[in-house]
Scaffold this motif. Structure first.
Motif, PDB file in Angstrom:
ATOM      1  N   LYS A  16      69.814  37.452 -46.710  1.00  0.00           N
ATOM      2  CA  LYS A  16      68.843  37.981 -45.766  1.00  0.00           C
ATOM      3  C   LYS A  16      67.440  37.994 -46.367  1.00  0.00           C
ATOM      4  CE  LYS A  16      72.037  41.031 -43.270  1.00  0.00           C
ATOM      5  NZ  LYS A  16      72.264  42.429 -42.800  1.00  0.00           N
ATOM      6  N   THR A  17      66.443  38.046 -45.485  1.00  0.00           N
ATOM      7  CA  THR A  17      65.052  38.136 -45.947  1.00  0.00           C
ATOM      8  C   THR A  17      64.603  39.586 -46.089  1.00  0.00           C
ATOM      9  OG1 THR A  17      64.273  37.944 -43.663  1.00  0.00           O
ATOM     10  CG2 THR A  17      64.426  35.918 -44.955  1.00  0.00           C
ATOM     11  N   THR A  18      65.225  40.480 -45.324  1.00  0.00           N
ATOM     12  CA  THR A  18      64.984  41.919 -45.477  1.00  0.00           C
ATOM     13  C   THR A  18      66.317  42.646 -45.334  1.00  0.00           C
ATOM     14  OG1 THR A  18      64.532  42.259 -43.114  1.00  0.00           O
ATOM     15  CG2 THR A  18      62.634  41.829 -44.540  1.00  0.00           C
ATOM     16  N   TYR A  19      66.398  43.790 -46.002  1.00  0.00           N
ATOM     17  CA  TYR A  19      67.583  44.640 -45.919  1.00  0.00           C
ATOM     18  C   TYR A  19      67.129  46.058 -45.605  1.00  0.00           C
ATOM     19  CZ  TYR A  19      70.014  40.872 -48.427  1.00  0.00           C
ATOM     20  OH  TYR A  19      70.553  39.666 -48.803  1.00  0.00           O
ATOM     21  N   THR A  20      67.818  46.704 -44.687  1.00  0.00           N
ATOM     22  CA  THR A  20      67.560  48.108 -44.398  1.00  0.00           C
ATOM     23  C   THR A  20      68.848  48.880 -44.611  1.00  0.00           C
ATOM     24  OG1 THR A  20      65.812  47.612 -42.814  1.00  0.00           O
ATOM     25  CG2 THR A  20      66.806  49.787 -42.684  1.00  0.00           C
ATOM     26  N   TYR A  22      74.340  47.201 -50.164  1.00  0.00           N
ATOM     27  CA  TYR A  22      73.898  46.246 -51.171  1.00  0.00           C
ATOM     28  C   TYR A  22      72.880  45.304 -50.540  1.00  0.00           C
ATOM     29  CZ  TYR A  22      77.236  47.528 -54.767  1.00  0.00           C
ATOM     30  OH  TYR A  22      77.911  48.209 -55.744  1.00  0.00           O
ATOM     31  N   CYS A  23      71.830  44.995 -51.291  1.00  0.00           N
ATOM     32  CA  CYS A  23      70.832  44.036 -50.801  1.00  0.00           C
ATOM     33  C   CYS A  23      70.898  42.809 -51.695  1.00  0.00           C
ATOM     34  CB  CYS A  23      69.457  44.674 -50.702  1.00  0.00           C
ATOM     35  SG  CYS A  23      68.824  45.453 -52.197  1.00  0.00           S
ATOM     36  N   ILE A  24      69.830  42.494 -52.451  1.00  0.00           N
ATOM     37  CA  ILE A  24      69.970  41.409 -53.420  1.00  0.00           C
ATOM     38  C   ILE A  24      71.038  41.819 -54.432  1.00  0.00           C
ATOM     39  CG2 ILE A  24      67.631  40.510 -53.095  1.00  0.00           C
ATOM     40  CD1 ILE A  24      66.831  42.028 -55.647  1.00  0.00           C
ATOM     41  N   ASP A  25      71.653  40.842 -55.070  1.00  0.00           N
ATOM     42  CA  ASP A  25      72.844  41.106 -55.870  1.00  0.00           C
ATOM     43  C   ASP A  25      72.617  42.215 -56.899  1.00  0.00           C
ATOM     44  OD1 ASP A  25      73.597  38.818 -54.466  1.00  0.00           O
ATOM     45  OD2 ASP A  25      74.925  38.186 -56.082  1.00  0.00           O
ATOM     46  N   ARG A  26      73.606  43.128 -56.956  1.00  0.00           N
ATOM     47  CA  ARG A  26      73.710  44.232 -57.910  1.00  0.00           C
ATOM     48  C   ARG A  26      72.829  45.430 -57.552  1.00  0.00           C
ATOM     49  NH1 ARG A  26      76.421  45.766 -60.095  1.00  0.00           N
ATOM     50  NH2 ARG A  26      76.083  45.979 -62.314  1.00  0.00           N
ATOM     51  N   THR A  52      64.004  50.099 -46.721  1.00  0.00           N
ATOM     52  CA  THR A  52      63.926  48.662 -46.427  1.00  0.00           C
ATOM     53  C   THR A  52      63.425  47.925 -47.661  1.00  0.00           C
ATOM     54  OG1 THR A  52      63.549  48.974 -44.056  1.00  0.00           O
ATOM     55  CG2 THR A  52      62.821  46.884 -45.008  1.00  0.00           C
ATOM     56  N   TYR A  53      64.132  46.851 -48.007  1.00  0.00           N
ATOM     57  CA  TYR A  53      63.702  45.994 -49.114  1.00  0.00           C
ATOM     58  C   TYR A  53      63.343  44.635 -48.555  1.00  0.00           C
ATOM     59  CZ  TYR A  53      63.389  43.451 -53.456  1.00  0.00           C
ATOM     60  OH  TYR A  53      62.920  42.681 -54.493  1.00  0.00           O
ATOM     61  N   ASN A  54      62.106  44.209 -48.806  1.00  0.00           N
ATOM     62  CA  ASN A  54      61.627  42.900 -48.375  1.00  0.00           C
ATOM     63  C   ASN A  54      61.756  41.929 -49.538  1.00  0.00           C
ATOM     64  OD1 ASN A  54      59.641  40.678 -47.947  1.00  0.00           O
ATOM     65  ND2 ASN A  54      59.265  41.773 -46.030  1.00  0.00           N
ATOM     66  N   VAL A  55      62.577  40.897 -49.367  1.00  0.00           N
ATOM     67  CA  VAL A  55      62.897  39.991 -50.477  1.00  0.00           C
ATOM     68  C   VAL A  55      61.683  39.169 -50.890  1.00  0.00           C
ATOM     69  CG1 VAL A  55      64.380  38.078 -51.212  1.00  0.00           C
ATOM     70  CG2 VAL A  55      65.325  39.916 -49.799  1.00  0.00           C
ATOM     71  N   SER A  56      60.903  38.685 -49.939  1.00  0.00           N
ATOM     72  CA  SER A  56      59.788  37.801 -50.276  1.00  0.00           C
ATOM     73  C   SER A  56      58.616  38.538 -50.919  1.00  0.00           C
ATOM     74  CB  SER A  56      59.305  37.046 -49.022  1.00  0.00           C
ATOM     75  OG  SER A  56      58.835  37.955 -48.048  1.00  0.00           O
ATOM     76  N   THR A  72      60.121  50.105 -48.900  1.00  0.00           N
ATOM     77  CA  THR A  72      59.436  51.010 -47.985  1.00  0.00           C
ATOM     78  C   THR A  72      60.472  51.880 -47.287  1.00  0.00           C
ATOM     79  OG1 THR A  72      59.512  49.330 -46.231  1.00  0.00           O
ATOM     80  CG2 THR A  72      57.489  49.454 -47.536  1.00  0.00           C
ATOM     81  N   ALA A  73      59.997  52.965 -46.679  1.00  0.00           N
ATOM     82  CA  ALA A  73      60.885  53.858 -45.925  1.00  0.00           C
ATOM     83  C   ALA A  73      60.035  54.709 -44.993  1.00  0.00           C
ATOM     84  CB  ALA A  73      61.697  54.736 -46.863  1.00  0.00           C
ATOM     85  N   PRO A  74      60.618  55.261 -43.920  1.00  0.00           N
ATOM     86  CA  PRO A  74      59.862  56.162 -43.035  1.00  0.00           C
ATOM     87  C   PRO A  74      59.358  57.402 -43.763  1.00  0.00           C
ATOM     88  CG  PRO A  74      61.896  55.443 -41.971  1.00  0.00           C
ATOM     89  CD  PRO A  74      61.976  55.001 -43.397  1.00  0.00           C
TER      90      PRO A  74
END
Length: 327
Positions: A80-84, A91-95, A103-107, A112-114
């Motif tokens: 994915k390009t973003t994970y919430t 899990y988002c990017i590995d590990r 929210t994690y933006n990969v690029s 970030t978070a509310p």
């Protein structure tokens, strides 16, 4: 880098010279004690000082205990390009895992978070204490480049069970932009978490943690090396074209893995599709059982729409599974 002592001085004894006290021990040996009242005393020079200087002279780089810590070039098998985050501590990017609503933006490698109050935004990695030769109370030095600034704090591994709630575990490092918490699992001190808890949107370029009180330079691991380490914990989208045996209402298959996984994984069938055997197509389902880890892969049984069949070879052309041995 930990500051070296700078108050080294030659000891100056009084004009009468040094004085020693000799004491007879019960085993027949003698102990010698220096009882001189020196006119000048400075810092002592010992192994710790020698090691610090040698590390600087040698340009030492100690191993990074973290995995997938070069965020501009991450291992991202889930694609994915973003994970919430959700209630599962996603899990988002590995590990790396993220908190609910984080929210994690990969690029842009940004968290970030509310809300950022009370560690509501967070990202952490779990590891085994024994694998990293760590114990409660050990020093760990973190190098983290975040929001355009390098931080190199030294902290100790905290015993999580000393506190009734995670919110009460003290920050291992606290600054205007984020906190770091380094502590064991609740009720399981064989594992530990290193977590980053932003106080505002946080862009993390890299992070390194190493045992000891010295921050050595961050050197990114080769992507292939990071990928192989991550594959011990998670392998995504595998199984296409796997050969196996159809027996009764199950398809028994060995799904190859590039490296032995950390332990027998949980298996999620993402695409079931069909098994072809004896000129027949039969649909697989997502029921998985009898999962065992082998050196060269994961052996498992998958349910299928077949019956009365006895040990026919077959091929699962469209099968796709995720294998997770994450902590």
């Amino acid at each position: 880098m930990m500051a070296l002592k700078t108050d080294y001085k030659d000891y100056i004894p009084p004009s009468g010279g040094r004085k020693y006290k000799i004491t007879a021990n019960s085993d027949g040996s003698s102990s010698v004690e220096d009882i001189t009242q020196y006119q000048q005393v400075g810092d002592t020079w010992g192994a710790e000082d020698i090691n610090q200087v040698n590390k600087m002279v040698n340009g030492a780089v100690y191993p990074n205990l973290g995995t997938n810590t070069n965020f501009p070039n991450p291992v991202n098998q889930r694609g994915k390009t973003t994970y919430t985050g959700d209630s599962t501590a996603l899990y988002c990017i590995d590990r790396w895992r993220i908190l609910n609503s984080t929210t994690y933006n990969v690029s842009s490698f940004t968290l970030t978070a509310p809300s950022y109050a009370a560690r509501a935004c967070g990202m952490w990695q779990s590891n085994e204490m024994g694998q990293h030769q760590l114990s409660i109370g050990d020093d760990v030095t973190v190098s983290i480049y975040a929001n355009g600034k390098l931080h190199t704090p030294t902290m100790k591994v905290i015993d999580r069970d000393l506190y009734d709630a995670f919110a009460n575990v003290p920050a291992s490092y606290d600054c205007d932009d984020f906190e770091i918490v380094l502590c064991t699992y609740a009720r399981d001190n064989t594992m530990y978490n290193l977590g980053i808890y932003p106080k505002k949107p946080l862009t993390v370029n890299y992070i390194k943690w190493e045992k000891g009180s010295v921050a050595t330079p961050y050197v990114p691991k080769a992507f292939g090396d990071e990928f192989l380490e991550c594959l011990r914990y998670f392998v995504g989208g595998v199984g296409i074209g796997s050969a196996g045996i159809v027996s009764g209402s199950t398809f028994r298959v060995l799904i190859p893995t590039p490296v032995p996984m950390r332990t027998a994984p949980s298996v999620t069938v993402k695409v079931a599709d069909n098994v072809v055997y004896n000129g027949t197509f039969k649909a697989l389902n997502t029921t998985v059982s009898n999962i065992t880890r082998q050196r060269n892969g994961i052996h498992l049984h998958i349910g299928m729409a077949a019956s009365g069949v006895n040990n026919y070879p077959g091929i699962a052309y469209g099968l796709q599974c995720d294998l997770s041995a994450d902590l």
